[in-house]
Motif scaffolding. Sequence first.
Motif, short mmCIF file in Angstrom:
data_model
loop_
_atom_site.label_atom_id
_atom_site.label_comp_id
_atom_site.label_asym_id
_atom_site.label_seq_id
_atom_site.Cartn_x
_atom_site.Cartn_y
_atom_site.Cartn_z
N ALA A 1 -8.60 -3.93 -0.59
CA ALA A 1 -8.22 -2.64 -0.43
C ALA A 1 -7.15 -2.09 -1.27
O ALA A 1 -7.33 -1.10 -1.81
CB ALA A 1 -7.78 -2.49 1.21
N VAL A 2 -5.96 -3.04 -1.56
CA VAL A 2 -4.97 -2.54 -2.19
C VAL A 2 -5.40 -2.65 -3.83
O VAL A 2 -4.92 -1.87 -4.77
CB VAL A 2 -3.61 -3.41 -2.03
N GLN A 3 -6.17 -3.54 -4.10
CA GLN A 3 -6.60 -3.72 -5.54
C GLN A 3 -7.34 -2.27 -5.82
O GLN A 3 -7.19 -1.70 -7.02
CB GLN A 3 -7.69 -4.93 -5.60
N GLN A 4 -8.37 -1.92 -5.02
CA GLN A 4 -8.97 -0.60 -5.43
C GLN A 4 -7.87 0.40 -5.37
O GLN A 4 -8.24 1.48 -6.18
CB GLN A 4 -9.87 -0.52 -3.97
N GLN A 5 -7.14 0.49 -4.53
CA GLN A 5 -5.98 1.66 -4.38
C GLN A 5 -5.16 1.51 -5.82
O GLN A 5 -4.92 2.68 -6.39
CB GLN A 5 -5.03 1.44 -3.32
N ALA A 6 -4.82 0.65 -6.25
CA ALA A 6 -3.93 0.39 -7.41
C ALA A 6 -5.04 0.80 -8.79
O ALA A 6 -4.55 1.71 -9.51
CB ALA A 6 -3.67 -1.02 -7.76
N SER B 1 0.92 -1.12 0.16
CA SER B 1 -0.15 0.03 0.10
C SER B 1 0.90 1.38 0.10
O SER B 1 0.67 2.18 -0.69
CB SER B 1 -1.02 -0.03 1.23
N GLY B 2 1.92 1.24 0.81
CA GLY B 2 2.74 2.38 0.71
C GLY B 2 3.50 2.62 -0.61
O GLY B 2 3.86 3.56 -1.10
N ILE B 3 3.86 1.64 -1.23
CA ILE B 3 4.61 1.45 -2.48
C ILE B 3 3.76 2.17 -3.54
O ILE B 3 4.05 3.25 -4.15
CB ILE B 3 5.09 0.20 -2.76
N LEU B 4 2.33 1.59 -3.63
CA LEU B 4 1.34 1.99 -4.54
C LEU B 4 1.00 3.60 -4.22
O LEU B 4 0.66 4.42 -5.17
CB LEU B 4 0.11 1.47 -4.21
N ALA B 5 1.04 4.07 -2.78
CA ALA B 5 0.78 5.36 -2.55
C ALA B 5 2.03 6.27 -3.21
O ALA B 5 1.55 7.50 -3.50
CB ALA B 5 0.51 5.51 -1.01
N ALA B 6 3.02 5.74 -3.18
CA ALA B 6 4.06 6.66 -3.61
C ALA B 6 4.26 6.65 -5.22
O ALA B 6 4.87 7.60 -5.71
CB ALA B 6 5.51 6.37 -3.04
N MET B 7 3.38 5.82 -5.75
CA MET B 7 3.74 5.31 -7.44
C MET B 7 3.02 6.59 -8.01
O MET B 7 1.91 6.83 -7.56
CB MET B 7 3.46 4.09 -8.17
N PRO B 8 3.45 7.00 -9.13
CA PRO B 8 2.58 8.23 -9.91
C PRO B 8 1.41 7.42 -10.55
O PRO B 8 1.52 6.16 -11.02
CB PRO B 8 3.56 8.29 -11.00
N PRO B 9 0.21 8.12 -10.84
CA PRO B 9 -0.78 7.51 -11.51
C PRO B 9 -0.34 7.05 -12.88
O PRO B 9 0.70 7.63 -13.44
CB PRO B 9 -2.14 8.72 -11.54
N ILE C 1 -2.90 1.62 -11.99
CA ILE C 1 -1.59 0.66 -11.82
C ILE C 1 -2.12 -0.86 -11.73
O ILE C 1 -2.88 -1.24 -11.24
CB ILE C 1 -0.90 1.20 -10.64
N THR C 2 -1.30 -1.58 -12.59
CA THR C 2 -1.64 -2.93 -12.52
C THR C 2 -1.07 -3.53 -11.38
O THR C 2 0.20 -3.63 -11.00
CB THR C 2 -1.21 -3.59 -13.88
N LEU C 3 -1.96 -4.27 -10.64
CA LEU C 3 -1.61 -5.08 -9.54
C LEU C 3 -1.90 -6.47 -9.77
O LEU C 3 -3.19 -6.85 -9.88
CB LEU C 3 -2.46 -4.44 -8.16
N HIS C 4 -0.99 -7.47 -9.63
CA HIS C 4 -0.91 -8.93 -9.70
C HIS C 4 -1.10 -9.54 -8.19
O HIS C 4 -0.16 -9.57 -7.46
CB HIS C 4 -0.21 -9.44 -10.57
#
Length: 333
Positions: free
Chosen positions: A257-262, A228-236, A267-270
């Motif tokens: 929660a993280v899938q929604q965040q991505a 979640s912290g990594i996703l928050a720091a990544m640009p859209p 951002i593609t989250l596997h």
Amino acid sequence: MLTTALAAIAAFEVVFFSKHDKTLFGFVKILWVQFLFKHRIYNIWLCSKLHHCTFTTMKSDQFPFNLPSPLEKLHLPGRDLWIKRDDLIHPIVSGNKWRKLKGFFQILVPGEPITTFGGAYSNHLPAAAFAAKHFGHPIIGVVRGEELNARSNGLLAYCQSQGMALEFISRSAFKFLREQGWTGYRGRILPEGGAGPHALEGCGEIWRELADEPDHLVLASGTCATVSGILAAMPPHCKTQVHAVSAVKGALKEHTAVQQQASAKHITLHWEDEIHFGGFGKWSPSLLEEDKKFEKSTGIPLDPNYNGKVWAYLQRTSLEGKVVWIHTGGVRF
Ligand SMILES: Cc1ncc(COP(=O)(O)O)c(C=O)c1O
């Protein structure tokens, strides 16, 4: 047995020669190191050495941290792989532990008591114990398993040696506490695994330390605080695809929660939840075997709970382009 052997080596040192006999002294030091490695207590040994070397040169409010963590290129048969060595950040506050704890310790007032939670093999408990001692906060560690005590394993013994007051509760009470959001304890609550909003900024630093955007970023996940912290720091719309390998069976809430965040950031989250080997704390002999082979060929240790499972995932998955594996640490006691 262990104590007897340690006492025997120490006695040998004292009785047969003085430290002025450099050749013999060197020989016994080699014996010591071999012994410590054989019995896997080198983390504690290394930690004491590290404190000895670094604490004297650091300001009292700093940790002897190896940051930014190194990014190493591995040349493995058939593929190149980059590995971000967060496991080298610190021998005890290893991997994602300081990333998650940093923000928490920043919000405390001096001497504020802490209560935290974890399983008997949690990497979080020793990290929290060490950090609390270092920053001068009394800490209670609530441990899952009423049948346990501080002598049940080296990890719990280490926590106690750092001044953590251990409290052992039943699995059902622990589950209830988790569902209730860890309420009812005194002091500032540090949730299981060090997770919480305070962890976002520190985990985001993993991303900010990367010089470029890789094609794939692969890491182990438990509470999902690190992902979640990594996703928050990544640009859209970031081109980097994130692969979260869940060490926990059925982490549905965390996954959602993280899938929604991505998705919100395109951002593609596997999400990989087929390689948990039956759940947290479970693995197979073949997993251990593969981890040992990896360690032998690269010199990089893997814990079977988290990063061993990431290695199993990488072996089964073919990924194109630059692949960066975040080694989230894991201390062996
Ligand atoms: C070594 C290691 N890797 C990965 C994780 C999972 O991190 P998170 O709980 O932030 O998903 C943990 C748990 O904290 C861990 O100890």
